[in-house]
Design an enzyme around this catalytic site. Structure first.
Site, PDB file in Angstrom:
ATOM      1  N   CYS A   2      93.197   5.234   7.998  1.00 36.41           N
ATOM      2  CA  CYS A   2      93.083   4.600   6.690  1.00 36.41           C
ATOM      3  C   CYS A   2      92.078   5.356   5.828  1.00 36.41           C
ATOM      4  O   CYS A   2      91.406   6.278   6.271  1.00 36.41           O
ATOM      5  CB  CYS A   2      92.638   3.149   6.851  1.00 36.41           C
ATOM      6  SG  CYS A   2      93.650   2.204   8.015  1.00 36.41           S
ATOM      7  N   ARG A   3      91.981   4.949   4.579  1.00 38.08           N
ATOM      8  CA  ARG A   3      90.979   5.456   3.634  1.00 38.08           C
ATOM      9  C   ARG A   3      90.312   4.258   2.974  1.00 38.08           C
ATOM     10  O   ARG A   3      90.975   3.249   2.704  1.00 38.08           O
ATOM     11  CB  ARG A   3      91.600   6.325   2.552  1.00 38.08           C
ATOM     12  CG  ARG A   3      92.388   7.528   3.041  1.00 38.08           C
ATOM     13  CD  ARG A   3      91.485   8.700   3.465  1.00 38.08           C
ATOM     14  NE  ARG A   3      91.015   8.564   4.835  1.00 38.08           N
ATOM     15  CZ  ARG A   3      90.210   9.441   5.450  1.00 38.08           C
ATOM     16  NH1 ARG A   3      89.762  10.499   4.777  1.00 38.08           N
ATOM     17  NH2 ARG A   3      89.839   9.255   6.695  1.00 38.08           N
TER      18      ARG A   3
END
Length: 271
Positions: A2-3
């Site tokens: 994820c970011r």
């Protein structure tokens, strides 16, 4: 992987992280450059603090780049402390209650990483939760369960110590069950007053984390990858570190689980 991006400081509009920068979180949702997966389209979420002690939250399973409501909300909401996340699912289905940030009371939490062999560890991890925290579990991710374990181990009392204890428990549990003790953990969490972040992995391959000043009067942003091309504005946080962003600036500490203890804070950033 994820970011995510998080901010604490003078109130800013969410769009300053989520939509406006050249490499905003929405841009990272379909074109991340410092992650194993460039696309993070399995949902998104934001949590922000305002006049009430508990955070507001908005999550959905749409890719962040295609949700017009997210862009509208980010343009209108102004907050001194907020967390934003775009998801690339490594476990748990694409559903709203698996989208970060997770919240409980005044706490918000988001995570990038994984627990190795989680499907074999999930049940004994869940048995550590008291009834209230077990009932609060609505999704199926390792991230949410780690958050609840940290609450169980005293997040209100000692935030970094509670997370260290939760991760150490997972490592010991994996070893006891003859499983790979693999934890990759880059997370941000807040009680509405201070912003915390941890970068840690048992194999020293934790997902990336950067810190940089933003706004005026000592505001700071913590991100999975820089929001622009100005490399001088961002400092990569080393693996095995914890950060506290508070009223007096940014403190960086060594972080580990071997003795479930943290080294004293050092002033590596000025306010």
């Amino acid at each position: 992987m994820c970011r995510w991006a998080a901010y604490r400081g003078e109130p800013l509009y969410l769009e300053e992280l989520v939509t406006s920068p050249k490499h905003s979180l929405i841009e990272q949702s379909h074109c991340a450059v410092r992650a194993k997966t460039a696309t993070n389209g399995d949902g998104f979420g934001i949590a922000w603090y305002g006049d009430r002690p508990e955070p507001g939250r908005y999550r959905d399973i749409l890719p962040a780049w295609s949700d017009c409501n997210l862009k509208s909300i980010a343009r209108q909401i102004r907050s001194p402390l907020f967390l934003a996340h775009v998801r690339a699912a490594t476990g748990g289905g694409t559903r709203r209650d698996n989208c970060h940030p997770f919240v409980f009371g005044r706490w918000s939490f988001m995570h990038n990483g994984q627990i190795g062999d989680f499907e074999h560890l999930r049940r004994p991890m869940e048995t550590m939760l008291d009834n209230e925290l077990y009932s609060a579990r609505s999704g199926t991710t390792d991230s949410e369960l780690l958050f609840l374990l940290a609450l169980q181990f005293g997040l209100d009392r000692d935030p970094l110590g509670a997370v260290a204890e939760a991760l150490a428990f997972v490592e010991r549990l994996a070893e006891r069950l003859g499983r790979l003790a693999l934890v990759r953990f880059t997370a941000a969490f807040s009680d509405g007053r201070d912003l915390y972040a941890i970068r840690y992995a048992t194999d020293w391959k934790a997902p990336t984390l950067y810190a940089g000043p933003m706004g005026s009067n000592g505001g700071y942003c913590l991100v999975s990858e820089p929001l622009n091309d100005d490399d001088s504005a961002w400092v990569e946080v080393p693996d095995g570190s914890a950060i506290i962003v508070g009223e007096n600036g940014v403190d960086v500490r060594l972080f580990g689980t071997a003795d479930v203890a943290m080294a004293p804070a050092s002033r590596l950033f000025s306010g």
